[in-house]
Design an enzyme around this catalytic site. Sequence first.
Site, PDB file in Angstrom:
ATOM      1  N   LYS A 118     -42.406  26.766   7.718  1.00  0.00           N
ATOM      2  CA  LYS A 118     -42.509  27.430   9.028  1.00  0.00           C
ATOM      3  C   LYS A 118     -41.326  27.088   9.936  1.00  0.00           C
ATOM      4  O   LYS A 118     -40.722  26.017   9.822  1.00  0.00           O
ATOM      5  CB  LYS A 118     -43.831  27.044   9.696  1.00  0.00           C
ATOM      6  CG  LYS A 118     -45.059  27.625   8.983  1.00  0.00           C
ATOM      7  CD  LYS A 118     -45.642  28.837   9.652  1.00  0.00           C
ATOM      8  CE  LYS A 118     -46.554  29.639   8.752  1.00  0.00           C
ATOM      9  NZ  LYS A 118     -47.973  29.380   8.959  1.00  0.00           N
TER      10      LYS A 118
ATOM     11  N   ARG B 144     -51.842  25.602   2.548  1.00  0.00           N
ATOM     12  CA  ARG B 144     -51.304  26.873   2.033  1.00  0.00           C
ATOM     13  C   ARG B 144     -49.803  26.692   1.887  1.00  0.00           C
ATOM     14  O   ARG B 144     -49.106  26.481   2.884  1.00  0.00           O
ATOM     15  CB  ARG B 144     -51.645  27.980   3.026  1.00  0.00           C
ATOM     16  CG  ARG B 144     -51.189  29.369   2.620  1.00  0.00           C
ATOM     17  CD  ARG B 144     -51.577  30.381   3.706  1.00  0.00           C
ATOM     18  NE  ARG B 144     -51.174  31.722   3.333  1.00  0.00           N
ATOM     19  CZ  ARG B 144     -49.948  32.215   3.515  1.00  0.00           C
ATOM     20  NH1 ARG B 144     -49.022  31.477   4.065  1.00  0.00           N
ATOM     21  NH2 ARG B 144     -49.678  33.453   3.139  1.00  0.00           N
TER      22      ARG B 144
HETATM   23  N1  HH2 Z   1     -49.272  31.831   7.532  1.00  0.00           N
HETATM   24  C1  HH2 Z   1     -48.726  32.975   7.077  1.00  0.00           C
HETATM   25  C2  HH2 Z   1     -49.535  33.957   6.471  1.00  0.00           C
HETATM   26  N2  HH2 Z   1     -50.852  33.761   6.306  1.00  0.00           N
HETATM   27  N3  HH2 Z   1     -52.757  32.403   6.550  1.00  0.00           N
HETATM   28  C3  HH2 Z   1     -53.328  31.261   6.993  1.00  0.00           C
HETATM   29  N4  HH2 Z   1     -54.648  31.062   6.827  1.00  0.00           N
HETATM   30  N5  HH2 Z   1     -52.595  30.284   7.600  1.00  0.00           N
HETATM   31  C4  HH2 Z   1     -51.250  30.421   7.811  1.00  0.00           C
HETATM   32  O1  HH2 Z   1     -50.634  29.511   8.417  1.00  0.00           O
HETATM   33  C5  HH2 Z   1     -50.618  31.616   7.358  1.00  0.00           C
HETATM   34  C6  HH2 Z   1     -51.418  32.611   6.724  1.00  0.00           C
HETATM   35  C7  HH2 Z   1     -47.264  33.215   7.233  1.00  0.00           C
HETATM   36  O2  HH2 Z   1     -46.556  32.757   6.128  1.00  0.00           O
HETATM   37  P1  HH2 Z   1     -46.043  33.695   4.922  1.00  0.00           P
HETATM   38  O3  HH2 Z   1     -47.187  34.346   4.230  1.00  0.00           O
HETATM   39  O4  HH2 Z   1     -45.154  32.903   4.059  1.00  0.00           O
HETATM   40  O5  HH2 Z   1     -45.124  34.750   5.648  1.00  0.00           O
HETATM   41  P2  HH2 Z   1     -45.292  36.284   6.060  1.00  0.00           P
HETATM   42  O6  HH2 Z   1     -46.382  36.392   7.079  1.00  0.00           O
HETATM   43  O7  HH2 Z   1     -43.932  36.644   6.617  1.00  0.00           O
HETATM   44  O8  HH2 Z   1     -45.634  37.068   4.820  1.00  0.00           O
END
Ligand code: HH2
Length: 294
Positions: A235, A270
Site C-alpha cells: 500500500k 491479504r
Molecule cells: N485492498 C484492496 C482491494 N481489496 N479488500 C480488503 N478486504 N482489504 C483491503 O485492504 C483491500 C481489499 C486494494 O489492493 P489491490 O487489490 O492490490 O489493488 P486494486 O484495488 O488497485 O485492484
Amino acid sequence: MTPRAGSVSRTRFSLSAGDFRLELGASTKIMGVLNVTPDSFSDGGDFTDPDRALEQALRMEAEGADILDVGGESTRPGSAGVSAREEIRRVVPVLKRLAGRVRVPVSIDTSKEEVAAAALEEGAVIVNDVRGLRGNRKLGQRIAAARAAVVLMHMSGTPAVMQKKASYENVVADVRAFLARAAAFARACGIANSSIAVDPGFGFGKTPAHNLELLRELRRFSPLGFPLLVGLSRKSFLGYYSGVERPADRLAVSLGAAAAAVVGGAHIVRVHDVKPHREMLDLIDRTLTGDGTT
Ligand code: HH2
C-alpha cells in the site's frame, strides 16, 4: 487457553464460508490477491488472461495461501469503477478455471450484487466487500442465502474521491463504529455472526498518519467480536514511510506491517507475495503461541 502473562493473544474464531470452516487465531491465514484487472495499483494487467490467473492461483495455493481473493475491479485511489457486466466478464472465466482445481476457499472482491451472485454460482464462498455493504440489502441477502462469509471493509467515500477528503473526528473510533454498524446490517440481512469478518480498510480514504494510527491501535478492533482481516501489502502509505516508490518493491515494508498487524490481533492478511509472508508468519505465530519453545 489462558494467555500467559505478558504474551500477546488472539481471539479464536471459526469462520463459516459455505461448506468451509476456517479456524482462526492459532495461526495467521493468508488471503492471496488475484487481480484480474488491467489497472490495479501494483499488479494491473499481470493476470487478465484466465490461464495465467489460474497458474498464479495454483502458485499461491502451493506457497501457503489459505484463501484466494479474485477481483475484477480496481479500487485504487482515483479509479472510476467498471460496470457489473465488465466485472463479470473478467472474473467468471477465472472462477470457472479455479473450480475443482484449488482446494482453498475462493473469495470474490466486489461490492456489486450481480457480480457476487455470478461468483457464488461459480463456487466462491466469501464476498469481500470494500464498501462494507453500505446498506445494500440485496447483496447482504444474496450472501446470506448462499451461506457465504462476508468481509466488511471500511472505506471513506468512493475510490474516485476517497483520498481528497480524508478526515475523521478520531480515525480508530470512527472506523470501529462504521464496522459495528456494518456488522449489525449484515446480521439484519440474515448473515450469521460466524460468517462475518471485519477490515479497517488500510489506504481507503486515509492519510498516511491515519493508516499508521490504525495499525498502532489495531487491538481496539478486537472488542467488535469478529475476526480481523487486514490488507497492507504494497500500500502507498508503506511507500510514504519507507521511501520505496514502486509498489512491487515494497515487500520488506509489507512484511513488517503484516507482522505488526498480527501482533495487534489480525487473523487474516491479504497479500500479493504469499511465500515470504508465509515464512514470516509461521515464525510470528510460533512466537505468539509458544509453539516450538520446548
Ligand atoms: N485492498 C484492496 C482491494 N481489496 N479488500 C480488503 N478486504 N482489504 C483491503 O485492504 C483491500 C481489499 C486494494 O489492493 P489491490 O487489490 O492490490 O489493488 P486494486 O484495488 O488497485 O485492484
